[in-house]
Scaffold this motif. Structure first.
Motif, PDB file in Angstrom:
ATOM      1  N   HIS A  11       0.834  -1.209   0.000  1.00 60.40           N
ATOM      2  CA  HIS A  11       0.000   0.000   0.000  1.00 60.40           C
ATOM      3  C   HIS A  11       0.869   1.259   0.000  1.00 60.40           C
ATOM      4  O   HIS A  11       0.559   2.248   0.671  1.00 60.40           O
ATOM      5  CB  HIS A  11      -0.940   0.008   1.212  1.00 60.40           C
ATOM      6  N   GLU A  12       1.942   1.207  -0.787  1.00 64.19           N
ATOM      7  CA  GLU A  12       2.887   2.317  -0.860  1.00 64.19           C
ATOM      8  C   GLU A  12       2.956   2.944  -2.248  1.00 64.19           C
ATOM      9  O   GLU A  12       3.799   3.811  -2.490  1.00 64.19           O
ATOM     10  CB  GLU A  12       4.295   1.846  -0.471  1.00 64.19           C
ATOM     11  N   SER A  60       2.768   6.545  -3.252  1.00 65.50           N
ATOM     12  CA  SER A  60       3.301   7.430  -2.203  1.00 65.50           C
ATOM     13  C   SER A  60       4.773   7.173  -1.915  1.00 65.50           C
ATOM     14  O   SER A  60       5.523   8.112  -1.591  1.00 65.50           O
ATOM     15  CB  SER A  60       2.487   7.246  -0.920  1.00 65.50           C
ATOM     16  N   ALA A  61       5.229   5.916  -2.050  1.00 66.91           N
ATOM     17  CA  ALA A  61       6.613   5.575  -1.729  1.00 66.91           C
ATOM     18  C   ALA A  61       7.615   6.209  -2.691  1.00 66.91           C
ATOM     19  O   ALA A  61       8.800   6.294  -2.394  1.00 66.91           O
ATOM     20  CB  ALA A  61       6.800   4.063  -1.728  1.00 66.91           C
ATOM     21  N   SER A  71       7.630   9.269  -3.613  1.00 70.27           N
ATOM     22  CA  SER A  71       7.906  10.650  -3.253  1.00 70.27           C
ATOM     23  C   SER A  71       9.255  10.734  -2.536  1.00 70.27           C
ATOM     24  O   SER A  71       9.555   9.927  -1.647  1.00 70.27           O
ATOM     25  CB  SER A  71       6.800  11.178  -2.325  1.00 70.27           C
ATOM     26  N   THR A  72      10.076  11.682  -2.928  1.00 68.14           N
ATOM     27  CA  THR A  72      11.404  11.809  -2.337  1.00 68.14           C
ATOM     28  C   THR A  72      11.836  13.265  -2.253  1.00 68.14           C
ATOM     29  O   THR A  72      11.467  14.085  -3.088  1.00 68.14           O
ATOM     30  CB  THR A  72      12.457  11.033  -3.163  1.00 68.14           C
ATOM     31  N   SER A 126      12.674   4.704   0.924  1.00 64.30           N
ATOM     32  CA  SER A 126      12.192   3.329   1.011  1.00 64.30           C
ATOM     33  C   SER A 126      12.964   2.431   0.058  1.00 64.30           C
ATOM     34  O   SER A 126      13.491   2.886  -0.962  1.00 64.30           O
ATOM     35  CB  SER A 126      10.695   3.265   0.668  1.00 64.30           C
TER      36      SER A 126
END
Length: 299
Positions: free
Chosen positions: A60-61, A64-65, A67-68, A182
């Motif tokens: 469930h990333e 969104s994961a 984004s940095t 991540s």
């Protein structure tokens, strides 16, 4: 998850990642003598995006994961990773899988001083001894390759050495990134940049792929994508210097793939190297380093 459990999980993930990446290397070697390096990089990277994105969805990333706040770190890590990939694929073109893999095992030796200086990791005498034993095993394994160079073997050895030096920097760089980025994002951007760079080589001449060639490349992409995620997760859980010796276990898999897929049988000197490398990994498995007492810091 406790600190010790997290640390042990990091070791298990490194062992799994080593198998996956060795299997990926075997798939690449099956077509490396025919498919251009740039085309190999494209398919290896592009198809890796599938398992990486599925993993992020499962966690469930996605998206969104991705984004940095540190895009430059991803660009630097990705370009270094792509260069290392190109060097390793070149080594696979001219050397047996086990020999190319063994050259890559010089990277953990080079990681140790980098980890001590950059990441402030504390290295125990037992870890130093285990890695030295593993390095000795690598020398034994490569003895035949250096003594009886075949056509193109020197190119393969040179590419393998460059790969090892590059990977030493990549691993330390990845360790610093896992503190804010991540594992899925690191793997995703590597695959994305690799796809772009690899596709750019189409103007230098690609070949038409047969069904079997594409199958090998697809396998390499999926295994590589999963392997990168697992490797990054391992790095996030345990110190680089502790994980490094476990990479030596990949040589056992490489010897097996050489035998089963390519009918290459190592000589007695090579087998001595295998036992030395395996023993080195076992020493670290049962060692109680300072990292176990405080594995969550990672530095």
């Amino acid at each position: 998850m406790s600190a010790r459990t997290d640390f042990i999980a990091g070791i298990g993930l490194r062992l799994l990642a080593t198998f996956l990446m060795t299997a990926m290397s075997a798939a690449v070697r099956a077509v490396a003598e025919t498919v251009p390096i740039g085309q190999l990089i494209f398919w290896r990277s592009f198809l890796a995006l599938i398992p990486i994105c599925l993993y992020m969805m499962w966690q469930h990333e996605f998206p969104s994961a991705l984004s940095t706040k540190h895009p430059r770190l991803h660009v630097t890590r990705s370009l270094l990773g792509i260069f290392a990939m190109a060097m390793f694929f070149t080594a696979l073109t001219y050397l047996p899988l086990a020999n190319a893999q063994a050259l890559g095992y010089l990277a953990p030796i080079l990681v140790l001083p980098l980890a001590a200086v950059v990441l402030k990791e504390q290295l125990t005498p037992r870890i130093f001894g285990a890695v030295f034993l593993g390095f000795t095993g690598v020398i034994f394994l490569l003895w035949d390759a250096f003594s009886l160079p075949t056509e193109g073997a020197l190119i393969g050895v040179a590419a393998g050495l460059v790969f090892a030096f590059t990977m030493a920097f990549v691993r330390v760089h990845t360790k610093t990134m896992t503190q804010t980025e991540s594992s899925a994002a690191i793997a995703f951007y590597l695959a994305l940049v690799g796809s772009v760079v690899g596709f750019g080589t189409i103007f230098f001449g690609w070949i038409a792929l047969s069904t079997s060639m594409f199958a090998w490349l697809a396998l390499a992409g999926f295994l590589g994508g999963i392997g990168h995620i697992v490797a990054n997760e391992a790095t996030a859980r345990a110190p680089v210097s502790t994980l490094a010796p476990f990479d030596f276990t990949g040589l056992i898999w490489a010897l097996g793939f050489d035998l089963i897929l390519f009918a290459i049988v190592p000589g007695p000197v090579g087998l001595i190297g295998v036992f030395a490398i395996t023993f080195a990994a076992l020493i670290v498995t049962f060692s109680k380093s300072k990292a176990v007492k405080n594995p969550t810091t990672g530095v």
